[in-house]
Write a protein that holds these residues in place. Structure first.
Motif, PDB file in Angstrom:
ATOM      1  N   VAL A 102     -19.372  -7.058 104.010  1.00 22.45           N
ATOM      2  CA  VAL A 102     -18.033  -6.556 104.310  1.00 22.45           C
ATOM      3  C   VAL A 102     -17.982  -5.743 105.598  1.00 22.45           C
ATOM      4  N   ALA A 103     -19.016  -5.827 106.421  1.00 23.60           N
ATOM      5  CA  ALA A 103     -19.020  -5.107 107.689  1.00 23.60           C
ATOM      6  C   ALA A 103     -18.412  -5.933 108.808  1.00 23.60           C
ATOM      7  N   LEU A 104     -18.650  -7.256 108.757  1.00 25.29           N
ATOM      8  CA  LEU A 104     -18.259  -8.176 109.819  1.00 25.29           C
ATOM      9  C   LEU A 104     -17.553  -9.374 109.206  1.00 25.29           C
ATOM     10  N   ASN A 105     -17.103 -10.309 110.043  1.00 28.59           N
ATOM     11  CA  ASN A 105     -16.555 -11.537 109.488  1.00 28.59           C
ATOM     12  C   ASN A 105     -17.679 -12.562 109.284  1.00 28.59           C
ATOM     13  N   GLU A 106     -17.325 -13.760 108.831  1.00 27.22           N
ATOM     14  CA  GLU A 106     -18.354 -14.731 108.489  1.00 27.22           C
ATOM     15  C   GLU A 106     -19.137 -15.224 109.708  1.00 27.22           C
ATOM     16  N   ASP A 107     -18.610 -14.990 110.920  1.00 28.81           N
ATOM     17  CA  ASP A 107     -19.316 -15.356 112.137  1.00 28.81           C
ATOM     18  C   ASP A 107     -20.218 -14.235 112.641  1.00 28.81           C
ATOM     19  N   GLY A 108     -20.271 -13.120 111.905  1.00 26.56           N
ATOM     20  CA  GLY A 108     -21.085 -11.995 112.324  1.00 26.56           C
ATOM     21  C   GLY A 108     -20.453 -11.169 113.417  1.00 26.56           C
ATOM     22  N   MET A 109     -19.131 -11.233 113.551  1.00 24.41           N
ATOM     23  CA  MET A 109     -18.437 -10.519 114.611  1.00 24.41           C
ATOM     24  C   MET A 109     -17.667  -9.319 114.057  1.00 24.41           C
ATOM     25  N   GLU A 110     -17.614  -8.265 114.864  1.00 17.68           N
ATOM     26  CA  GLU A 110     -16.808  -7.108 114.523  1.00 17.68           C
ATOM     27  C   GLU A 110     -15.330  -7.454 114.631  1.00 17.68           C
ATOM     28  N   GLN A 111     -14.531  -6.727 113.859  1.00 15.13           N
ATOM     29  CA  GLN A 111     -13.090  -6.902 113.909  1.00 15.13           C
ATOM     30  C   GLN A 111     -12.425  -5.528 113.949  1.00 15.13           C
ATOM     31  N   ALA A 112     -11.163  -5.516 114.321  1.00 16.46           N
ATOM     32  CA  ALA A 112     -10.445  -4.251 114.477  1.00 16.46           C
ATOM     33  C   ALA A 112      -9.896  -3.788 113.132  1.00 16.46           C
ATOM     34  N   GLY A 113     -10.771  -3.456 112.194  1.00 14.71           N
ATOM     35  CA  GLY A 113     -10.364  -3.097 110.838  1.00 14.71           C
ATOM     36  C   GLY A 113      -9.462  -1.875 110.814  1.00 14.71           C
ATOM     37  N   MET A 114      -8.314  -1.987 110.135  1.00 10.50           N
ATOM     38  CA  MET A 114      -7.356  -0.883 110.070  1.00 10.50           C
ATOM     39  C   MET A 114      -6.906  -0.603 108.641  1.00 10.50           C
ATOM     40  N   GLY A 115      -6.243  -1.580 108.010  1.00 16.76           N
ATOM     41  CA  GLY A 115      -5.754  -1.382 106.655  1.00 16.76           C
ATOM     42  C   GLY A 115      -6.613  -2.085 105.631  1.00 16.76           C
ATOM     43  N   VAL A 116      -6.524  -1.634 104.362  1.00 18.68           N
ATOM     44  CA  VAL A 116      -7.332  -2.198 103.274  1.00 18.68           C
ATOM     45  C   VAL A 116      -6.482  -2.349 102.020  1.00 18.68           C
ATOM     46  N   GLY A 117      -6.408  -3.579 101.514  1.00 12.86           N
ATOM     47  CA  GLY A 117      -5.850  -3.826 100.192  1.00 12.86           C
ATOM     48  C   GLY A 117      -6.985  -4.121  99.231  1.00 12.86           C
ATOM     49  N   VAL A 118      -6.902  -3.586  98.021  1.00 11.19           N
ATOM     50  CA  VAL A 118      -7.938  -3.800  97.007  1.00 11.19           C
ATOM     51  C   VAL A 118      -7.285  -4.332  95.743  1.00 11.19           C
ATOM     52  N   GLY A 119      -7.821  -5.419  95.205  1.00 15.47           N
ATOM     53  CA  GLY A 119      -7.279  -5.999  93.989  1.00 15.47           C
ATOM     54  C   GLY A 119      -8.057  -7.239  93.606  1.00 15.47           C
ATOM     55  N   ASP A 120      -7.643  -7.854  92.529  1.00 13.09           N
ATOM     56  CA  ASP A 120      -8.357  -9.005  91.956  1.00 13.09           C
ATOM     57  C   ASP A 120      -7.528 -10.264  92.212  1.00 13.09           C
ATOM     58  N   PHE A 121      -7.588 -10.791  93.448  1.00 12.15           N
ATOM     59  CA  PHE A 121      -6.686 -11.883  93.807  1.00 12.15           C
ATOM     60  C   PHE A 121      -6.994 -13.171  93.065  1.00 12.15           C
ATOM     61  N   ASP A 122      -8.272 -13.374  92.679  1.00 19.97           N
ATOM     62  CA  ASP A 122      -8.656 -14.633  92.032  1.00 19.97           C
ATOM     63  C   ASP A 122      -8.861 -14.503  90.537  1.00 19.97           C
TER      64      ASP A 122
END
Length: 588
Positions: free
Chosen positions: A319-339
């Protein structure tokens, strides 16, 4: 030479990407091709009723036409919080200021229970000016009244909720100094969350910090490679500025806190620009962890070691990077059980020209990037902020919602494809891990363009569906009333701790309904710098009842069977349901 690990390889990739010199990470990815629309109806319709509700004061945050400093761009959060314990959600809105100063203040609005709100900021003792960032809520002294902690560029503030005075007015007192929370230096407080990390029944406090910002030392727009975006001079940062470091404060049980950042291991995590902080049990071991969305750097997941310490495991856990191993401009976070697999997933928002990321939890705290597979990657146009994994149409499948708004008002004239004001975004859950972006189906409140930041989710009118509160820069807020049609059922759960913290922050409810399973936790902060309704809301679809498995913050468990739908149930630790309140039913 030792064989490189997955962690070290990702770290090298991220470092190399960062060396490219962009002040804000933006990968310039193409949106995924949209599939054929499902054609299914969406019964939730959102209308902005802020004006008629009496929410008239704008959010002042830096310059309107240009922004010279990063400080002017970030904005702040909001809260749905029942500060007076009357069973109706009130509204708390943070505010900023101008470089030359202003009288703008945070605002507290009392719910009049008729669709309108009354400004009670001054009588409640909450008037304050400055560069506010985030708010988190929780009853840190276990007196039955939820308190507020607010982060600032400058000095953070702890407000103790005093309950009603002799005139019946609920007031707050600034107890920052007596609680031991005064910083000796100026810091840029960002995300915050109350969390009982040692499970002693008292709420501790985590604070992320963004950048070490000194306006006397920051370069001017266009002065170096960190101060340009697509060739246009803009304010500098966050890259190119020193990152902040993060803090953990232990609740001593006497109204004071002790800084345990070093002892707990939190202080070891350096080098990232911390933003929204969410405390939840991500690895299902019964102890709260802390996730921090970090801007243009690797995000952090602090795993609770059960002994008062944490280990930062964001890279290993996925959960640090995306699947390509790249940083992203993380700002907001939603938490829940989507599946609906009984595990808490993470939805993190990012900058324009990149897809927001959806991480699926495998149940052991290991995460997989399912952004492309879920269909979320079709949208890359906006700068994205507050977000939630919430069931907006009560069909039993949690949807994705987020707000947007650019940070560079001056670029729109030269790059019309990047306007300052942009719409809200809603992905309806189709089931099977698939999401579908919808537009005009969800009402006028979704398509309206604003430069928004924080948003909160809750049922302000107590009618059995989720409404949305949104902070807009240089405008009054939006209050999106959900006018939900149809006959889908729902269930609200309010937890009250006894041996656990009174607010039951960290309490977990797993609802079983209609052959489905969904987990939620009581969170002190999520979205972007914001606070959601502490009452957990489960859409049940056609199910007439639900079984509830409850795990309290101290680890104790209890189970309630065949809880009827379409009501709010208050569950007290060790006593089961102590109150059941049918709420007005939707017509449709």
């Amino acid at each position: 030479m030792d064989k490189p690990t997955r962690r070290s390889l990702f770290a090298l990739l991220a470092a190399g990407y960062g060396a490219m010199g962009q002040g804000v990470v933006s990968r310039v990815v193409q949106p995924q091709r949209r599939g054929k629309p499902s054609g299914l109806p969406f019964l939730a319709k959102f209308t902005d009723i802020a004006k008629q509700a009496g929410l008239l004061e704008p959010c002042t945050y830096g310059g309107l036409e240009t922004k010279q400093y990063l400080l002017e761009t970030i904005g702040c959060g909001v809260a749905f919080v029942d500060y007076d314990n009357d069973g109706w959600l009130d509204i708390f809105l943070l505010n900023g200021t101008l470089l030359e100063g202003s009288n703008a203040s945070n605002r507290l609005y009392k719910n009049n229970r008729d669709g309108t709100f009354l400004d009670v900021t001054e009588e409640a003792g909450l008037k304050r000016t400055g560069w506010a960032s985030a708010v988190c809520a929780g009853d840190y002294n276990n007196d039955g009244w939820d308190d507020l902690f607010i982060t600032y560029w400058g000095q953070n503030v702890l407000y103790r909720n005093n309950g009603p005075n002799a005139k019946g007015v609920v007031t707050f007192t600034d107890v920052t100094a007596q609680a031991g929370l005064v910083d000796k230096q100026r810091r840029w407080g960002a995300g915050c969350t109350f969390v009982d990390y040692d499970r002693d029944g008292r709420l501790d406090l985590f604070v992320s910090n963004y950048v070490d910002f000194d306006p006397e030392k920051v370069p001017r727009p266009g002065q170096n490679s960190f101060c340009n975006w697509k060739g246009i001079p803009v304010n500098c940062g966050p890259r190119g500025l020193p990152p902040g470091y993060h803090s953990l404060y232990h609740n001593n049980g006497d109204g004071t806190f002790s800084d345990v950042s070093e002892r707990s291991g939190i202080a070891k995590a350096r080098g990232s620009y911390g933003m929204t902080a969410v405390a939840a049990d991500f690895d299902n071991d019964g102890w709260p962890d802390i996730y921090v969305a970090c801007d243009s750097t690797s995000s952090f997941l602090f795993r609770n070691n059960h002994d008062g310490t944490f280990t930062e495991t964001g890279l290993e856990r996925g959960v640090a990077l995306n699947e390509d191993g790249m940083e992203q401009a993380g700002m907001g976070v939603g938490v829940g059980d989507f599946d609906l697999d009984g595990h808490l997933d993470i939805f993190k928002t990012h900058f324009a020209d990149d897809a927001n990321i959806l991480y699926r939890n495998d149940g052991k705290g290991m995460f997989e990037d399912v952004t492309a597979r879920s269909g979320v990657a079709v949208e890359t146009r906006y700068v994205n902020w507050g977000a939630g994994i919430v069931d907006l149409d009560n069909d039993g499948l949690p949807d994705l919602f987020y707000v947007t708004g650019n940070v560079y008002p001056e670029i729109e004239a030269k790059l019309p494809a990047y306007p300052f004001k942009t719409p809200r975004v809603l992905f309806r859950n189709l089931g099977g891990g698939k999401m579908e972006e919808i537009f005009d189906l969800a009402g006028p409140g979704i398509g309206a363009a604003h430069s928004s930041r924080g948003c909160a989710f809750g049922d302000f009118d107590n009618d059995g569906d989720i409404d949305i509160l949104i902070l807009n820069l240089h405008e009054p807020p939006s209050l999106l009333r959900n006018d939900l049609g149809g006959s889908h059922r729902w269930l609200k759960v309010k937890l009250e701790g006894v041996k656990s913290n009174r607010s039951a922050i960290g309490g977990r409810v797993t609802a079983h309904y209609g052959g489905r399973r969904q987990v939620q936790e009581v969170l002190s902060q999520s979205s972007f710098y914001s606070v959601n309704d502490f009452r957990l809301h489960f859409g049940l679809g056609t199910a007439a009842e639900a079984d509830l498995d409850i795990r309290w913050p101290n680890g104790a468990t209890e189970t309630l069977r065949k809880v009827a739908a379409n009501q709010l149930v208050t569950i007290r630790e060790g006593s089961g349901i102590v109150k059941a309140t049918p709420l007005p039913q939707k017509k449709g």
